[in-house]
Design a protein around this motif. Sequence first.
Motif, mmCIF file in Angstrom:
data_model
loop_
_atom_site.group_PDB
_atom_site.id
_atom_site.type_symbol
_atom_site.label_atom_id
_atom_site.label_comp_id
_atom_site.label_asym_id
_atom_site.label_seq_id
_atom_site.Cartn_x
_atom_site.Cartn_y
_atom_site.Cartn_z
ATOM 1 N N ALA A 246 48.666 79.242 -36.142
ATOM 2 C CA ALA A 246 49.006 80.025 -37.328
ATOM 3 C C ALA A 246 50.495 80.311 -37.270
ATOM 4 O O ALA A 246 51.040 80.599 -36.204
ATOM 5 N N GLY A 247 51.152 80.211 -38.423
ATOM 6 C CA GLY A 247 52.590 80.433 -38.439
ATOM 7 C C GLY A 247 53.154 80.364 -39.841
ATOM 8 O O GLY A 247 52.431 80.495 -40.830
ATOM 9 N N THR A 248 54.451 80.125 -39.917
ATOM 10 C CA THR A 248 55.176 80.129 -41.175
ATOM 11 C C THR A 248 55.817 78.767 -41.414
ATOM 12 O O THR A 248 56.440 78.202 -40.504
ATOM 13 N N VAL A 249 55.669 78.246 -42.615
ATOM 14 C CA VAL A 249 56.298 76.971 -42.966
ATOM 15 C C VAL A 249 57.817 77.151 -42.983
ATOM 16 O O VAL A 249 58.338 78.059 -43.640
ATOM 17 N N VAL A 250 58.510 76.283 -42.254
ATOM 18 C CA VAL A 250 59.964 76.332 -42.175
ATOM 19 C C VAL A 250 60.597 75.270 -43.068
ATOM 20 O O VAL A 250 61.591 75.519 -43.746
ATOM 21 N N ARG A 251 59.993 74.088 -43.069
ATOM 22 C CA ARG A 251 60.561 72.965 -43.798
ATOM 23 C C ARG A 251 59.437 72.030 -44.232
ATOM 24 O O ARG A 251 58.400 71.951 -43.553
ATOM 25 N N THR A 252 59.612 71.337 -45.332
ATOM 26 C CA THR A 252 58.621 70.370 -45.809
ATOM 27 C C THR A 252 59.247 68.981 -45.881
ATOM 28 O O THR A 252 60.426 68.829 -46.190
ATOM 29 N N GLY A 253 58.427 67.977 -45.578
ATOM 30 C CA GLY A 253 58.878 66.603 -45.694
ATOM 31 C C GLY A 253 58.822 66.133 -47.134
ATOM 32 O O GLY A 253 58.225 66.776 -48.011
ATOM 33 N N ALA B 278 53.433 75.690 -28.463
ATOM 34 C CA ALA B 278 54.871 75.500 -28.614
ATOM 35 C C ALA B 278 55.364 76.361 -29.768
ATOM 36 O O ALA B 278 54.578 76.921 -30.533
ATOM 37 N N GLU B 279 56.685 76.450 -29.913
ATOM 38 C CA GLU B 279 57.265 77.298 -30.946
ATOM 39 C C GLU B 279 57.275 76.651 -32.323
ATOM 40 O O GLU B 279 57.390 77.356 -33.336
ATOM 41 N N TYR B 280 57.137 75.320 -32.389
ATOM 42 C CA TYR B 280 57.093 74.619 -33.668
ATOM 43 C C TYR B 280 56.128 73.446 -33.576
ATOM 44 O O TYR B 280 55.994 72.813 -32.516
ATOM 45 N N VAL B 281 55.460 73.150 -34.695
ATOM 46 C CA VAL B 281 54.619 71.956 -34.795
ATOM 47 C C VAL B 281 54.859 71.294 -36.147
ATOM 48 O O VAL B 281 55.252 71.957 -37.116
ATOM 49 N N THR B 282 54.613 70.004 -36.209
ATOM 50 C CA THR B 282 54.620 69.277 -37.479
ATOM 51 C C THR B 282 53.279 68.576 -37.646
ATOM 52 O O THR B 282 52.666 68.129 -36.669
ATOM 53 N N ALA B 283 52.832 68.478 -38.893
ATOM 54 C CA ALA B 283 51.575 67.797 -39.196
ATOM 55 C C ALA B 283 51.474 67.618 -40.702
ATOM 56 O O ALA B 283 52.209 68.257 -41.466
ATOM 57 N N PRO B 284 50.576 66.733 -41.160
ATOM 58 C CA PRO B 284 50.350 66.603 -42.598
ATOM 59 C C PRO B 284 50.013 67.948 -43.235
ATOM 60 O O PRO B 284 49.283 68.763 -42.651
ATOM 61 N N ALA B 285 50.514 68.185 -44.428
ATOM 62 C CA ALA B 285 50.304 69.460 -45.108
ATOM 63 C C ALA B 285 48.825 69.774 -45.273
ATOM 64 O O ALA B 285 48.418 70.946 -45.212
ATOM 65 N N PRO C 278 60.337 69.294 -33.278
ATOM 66 C CA PRO C 278 59.895 68.163 -34.093
ATOM 67 C C PRO C 278 60.485 68.221 -35.495
ATOM 68 O O PRO C 278 60.903 69.275 -35.969
ATOM 69 N N VAL C 279 60.494 67.065 -36.162
ATOM 70 C CA VAL C 279 61.034 66.952 -37.518
ATOM 71 C C VAL C 279 59.932 66.438 -38.438
ATOM 72 O O VAL C 279 59.292 65.422 -38.137
ATOM 73 N N PRO C 280 59.660 67.114 -39.556
ATOM 74 C CA PRO C 280 58.595 66.644 -40.456
ATOM 75 C C PRO C 280 59.007 65.373 -41.191
ATOM 76 O O PRO C 280 60.161 65.228 -41.617
ATOM 77 N N VAL C 281 58.065 64.446 -41.322
ATOM 78 C CA VAL C 281 58.293 63.233 -42.106
ATOM 79 C C VAL C 281 57.536 63.358 -43.411
ATOM 80 O O VAL C 281 57.064 64.437 -43.779
ATOM 81 N N VAL D 264 54.658 69.157 -42.874
ATOM 82 C CA VAL D 264 55.354 70.435 -42.849
ATOM 83 C C VAL D 264 55.752 70.751 -41.416
ATOM 84 O O VAL D 264 55.070 70.350 -40.461
ATOM 85 N N LEU D 265 56.872 71.457 -41.272
ATOM 86 C CA LEU D 265 57.279 72.017 -39.992
ATOM 87 C C LEU D 265 56.880 73.484 -40.012
ATOM 88 O O LEU D 265 57.281 74.231 -40.907
ATOM 89 N N VAL D 266 56.078 73.878 -39.021
ATOM 90 C CA VAL D 266 55.562 75.250 -38.960
ATOM 91 C C VAL D 266 56.102 75.942 -37.716
ATOM 92 O O VAL D 266 56.020 75.407 -36.598
#
Length: 311
Positions: free
Chosen positions: A67-74, A100-107, A23-26, A30-32
């Motif tokens: 639980a995870g690590t932020v990779v990218r922010t929208g 899944a290995e990555y998720v996106t959602a509002p910060a 997924p891609v953060p908008v 955040v992409l976690v």
Amino acid sequence: MRAMRQSAWGEAEAMALVEVEEPVPVFGEVLVRVMAAGVNPVDVFTRRGQAYNRVLDLPFVNGWDVAGTVVRTGYGTTRFRPGDRVFGMPWFPRAAGCYAEYVTAPARHFARMPEGLGFTEAAALPLAGLTAWQMLTEVADVAPGQRVLVSGAAGGVGHLAVQIAKARGAHVTGTASPAKHAFVRGLGADEVIDHTTTVARDMDVVVQMFGGEAGLRALECVRPGGILVSGQAAWTPGLHERAGELGVRAAAYLVDPDGAGLDALAGLVAEGRLKVHVDAVFPLAEAAEAHDLLGSGRTRGKVVLAVGETN
């Protein structure tokens, strides 16, 4: 990326490990990178087509605890930066896809993990912790000295509700099978009872996680003017009518994504007043086995899927 996906509602075998697009953060998201994902009873009911499937589509990736690590922010996201360790309950009850290995959602569906808490424990905390927190603090407004009854006190929500109620100064009674009484006492419960043989009375607040006849009987534990907060009101026909007959209040409750609530839970963890118990950990590919264990009713606390490095 890898994800446990199902193409039909059904039994655990409906889930399969597949490759899907990352997924891609908008804006504001955040992409976690997911390190661990909690497993909850609602996951099992949803997989079977028995929960919030009206707002879900197939193919479906289960899971709301992460639980995870932020990779990218929208664009416009200032709450987190890449590299931050976070935990959250994104999108509930709409699809979050945390198996899944990555998720996106509002910060603001996430919070920073408290120091000293690993990804496994952090992934076990959001949905059950927010459920207990919101029930006790926002709906029931538990105050020092009140008598609180927690049903299923050894379970995911229950074992956290016992500790949160104690942190707010309540006198806490928990229900559990006899084999789990020592575990519940270790959480700080003042009393532990077997609900099949003992009935609690005159409670200011009852946290009820079972529906049907058990949900209706729980109303008899509430003192006049007290409140039952039900996480299963939709599966308890006649709940509000029976509450009116008994002169007590009944609140139907569904947990919300809540960054501020997660911050509060993290604070209790950091202060040593809240500990999450993880009963079993499975690799992502064994999500079906995790569901089977959770559905057996033998667990204490939470079940977690290890997705990445969980240290």
